[in-house]
Design an enzyme around this catalytic site. Structure first.
Site, PDB file in Angstrom:
ATOM      1  N   LYS A  86       9.505  16.705 -17.382  1.00  0.00           N
ATOM      2  CA  LYS A  86      11.098  16.742 -16.061  1.00  0.00           C
ATOM      3  C   LYS A  86      11.420  15.094 -17.426  1.00  0.00           C
ATOM      4  O   LYS A  86      11.213  14.888 -17.512  1.00  0.00           O
ATOM      5  CB  LYS A  86      11.117  16.309 -15.446  1.00  0.00           C
ATOM      6  CG  LYS A  86      10.580  17.872 -13.744  1.00  0.00           C
ATOM      7  CD  LYS A  86      11.855  17.048 -12.909  1.00  0.00           C
ATOM      8  CE  LYS A  86      11.752  18.297 -11.734  1.00  0.00           C
ATOM      9  NZ  LYS A  86      12.405  17.874 -10.282  1.00  0.00           N
ATOM     10  N   LYS A 140       5.927  15.557 -15.496  1.00  0.00           N
ATOM     11  CA  LYS A 140       5.512  16.880 -14.677  1.00  0.00           C
ATOM     12  C   LYS A 140       7.669  17.021 -15.536  1.00  0.00           C
ATOM     13  O   LYS A 140       7.479  18.360 -14.840  1.00  0.00           O
ATOM     14  CB  LYS A 140       6.948  15.998 -13.944  1.00  0.00           C
ATOM     15  CG  LYS A 140       6.360  15.475 -12.871  1.00  0.00           C
ATOM     16  CD  LYS A 140       6.534  14.406 -11.524  1.00  0.00           C
ATOM     17  CE  LYS A 140       7.908  15.958 -10.581  1.00  0.00           C
ATOM     18  NZ  LYS A 140       8.761  15.154 -10.064  1.00  0.00           N
TER      19      LYS A 140
HETATM   20  N1  C2G Z   1      14.826  20.337  -2.889  1.00  0.00           N
HETATM   21  C1  C2G Z   1      15.636  20.823  -2.045  1.00  0.00           C
HETATM   22  N2  C2G Z   1      17.241  21.625  -2.252  1.00  0.00           N
HETATM   23  C2  C2G Z   1      17.469  21.835  -3.506  1.00  0.00           C
HETATM   24  C3  C2G Z   1      16.989  21.311  -4.268  1.00  0.00           C
HETATM   25  C4  C2G Z   1      15.542  20.201  -4.551  1.00  0.00           C
HETATM   26  O1  C2G Z   1      15.482  21.067  -0.220  1.00  0.00           O
HETATM   27  N3  C2G Z   1      18.167  22.365  -3.987  1.00  0.00           N
HETATM   28  C5  C2G Z   1      14.125  18.973  -2.694  1.00  0.00           C
HETATM   29  C6  C2G Z   1      12.782  19.493  -3.211  1.00  0.00           C
HETATM   30  O2  C2G Z   1      12.029  20.611  -2.495  1.00  0.00           O
HETATM   31  C7  C2G Z   1      11.994  18.430  -3.367  1.00  0.00           C
HETATM   32  C8  C2G Z   1      13.006  17.668  -3.494  1.00  0.00           C
HETATM   33  O3  C2G Z   1      14.426  18.038  -2.855  1.00  0.00           O
HETATM   34  O4  C2G Z   1      10.954  18.105  -2.121  1.00  0.00           O
HETATM   35  C9  C2G Z   1      13.141  16.691  -4.459  1.00  0.00           C
HETATM   36  O5  C2G Z   1      13.151  17.846  -5.964  1.00  0.00           O
HETATM   37  P1  C2G Z   1      12.618  17.252  -6.886  1.00  0.00           P
HETATM   38  O6  C2G Z   1      14.002  15.686  -7.553  1.00  0.00           O
HETATM   39  O7  C2G Z   1      13.307  18.436  -7.649  1.00  0.00           O
HETATM   40  O8  C2G Z   1      11.479  17.035  -6.970  1.00  0.00           O
HETATM   41  P2  C2G Z   1      10.407  17.882  -7.850  1.00  0.00           P
HETATM   42  O9  C2G Z   1      10.484  17.515  -8.822  1.00  0.00           O
HETATM   43  O10 C2G Z   1       9.930  19.099  -7.148  1.00  0.00           O
HETATM   44  O11 C2G Z   1       8.781  16.255  -7.550  1.00  0.00           O
HETATM   45  O12 C2G Z   1       4.903  14.333  -6.214  1.00  0.00           O
HETATM   46  C10 C2G Z   1       5.776  15.231  -5.790  1.00  0.00           C
HETATM   47  C11 C2G Z   1       7.353  15.477  -6.867  1.00  0.00           C
HETATM   48  O13 C2G Z   1       7.211  14.658  -7.036  1.00  0.00           O
HETATM   49  C12 C2G Z   1       8.543  16.579  -6.949  1.00  0.00           C
END
Ligand code: C2G
Length: 132
Positions: free
Chosen positions: A46, A44
């Protein structure tokens, strides 16, 4: 029992994550979080500050979360939904539309992303170069 599932890295856990998990749990009775492994995070593009075990430990301490399992590939969602008998798939709306194909298997729900907070922003703030 209505089962909900969501996916993410959840690094440097913050209130945006908690609000997502809280609202996801409110949609059902049981919430499974599929947590990106350190290896999958590399796919990803990340680099999490906390490793998988540390992020899993934090998530398991949250009252809204019932189960944490590993996310190792982009392609496991249908299998997860079927094997865990999931009723609702939830993601923040930064993913809106990306997972509509899952509606063949369960309800798909995108929840509004919490404004003004993100793991990236925290890292930038700490690095002294905050760009909101
Ligand atoms: N999120 C949110 N508000 C934020 C930050 C994050 O609602 N200010 C939500 C994201 O939209 C996501 C969840 O928290 O639904 C987790 O965020 P991340 O850890 O950044 O997830 P991500 O890297 O987007 O991984 O297969 C799908 C991926 O694994 C998603």
């Amino acid at each position: 029992m209505k089962k909900v599932i969501t996916y993410g890295t959840f690094d440097l856990l913050h209130w945006g994550h908690i609000r997502l998990l809280e609202r996801a749990k409110q949609l059902g009775d049981h919430l499974t979080v599929v947590l990106s492994t350190d290896e999958f995070n590399l796919l990803k593009d990340k680099k999490a500050f906390h490793n998988y075990e540390q992020r899993k430990y934090l998530l398991e301490a949250i009252k809204h979360v019932d189960q944490v399992i590993p996310e190792t590939t982009w392609d496991q969602k249908v299998t997860d939904i079927q094997s865990h008998h999931i009723d609702i798939f939830v993601m923040g709306d930064d993913w809106k539309g990306q997972f509509d194909f899952l509606s063949d298997h369960c309800e798909v729900c995108y929840l509004e992303r919490t404004k003004d907070i993100s793991t990236t922003y925290i890292k930038q703030q700490l690095a002294g170069s905050a760009q909101t």
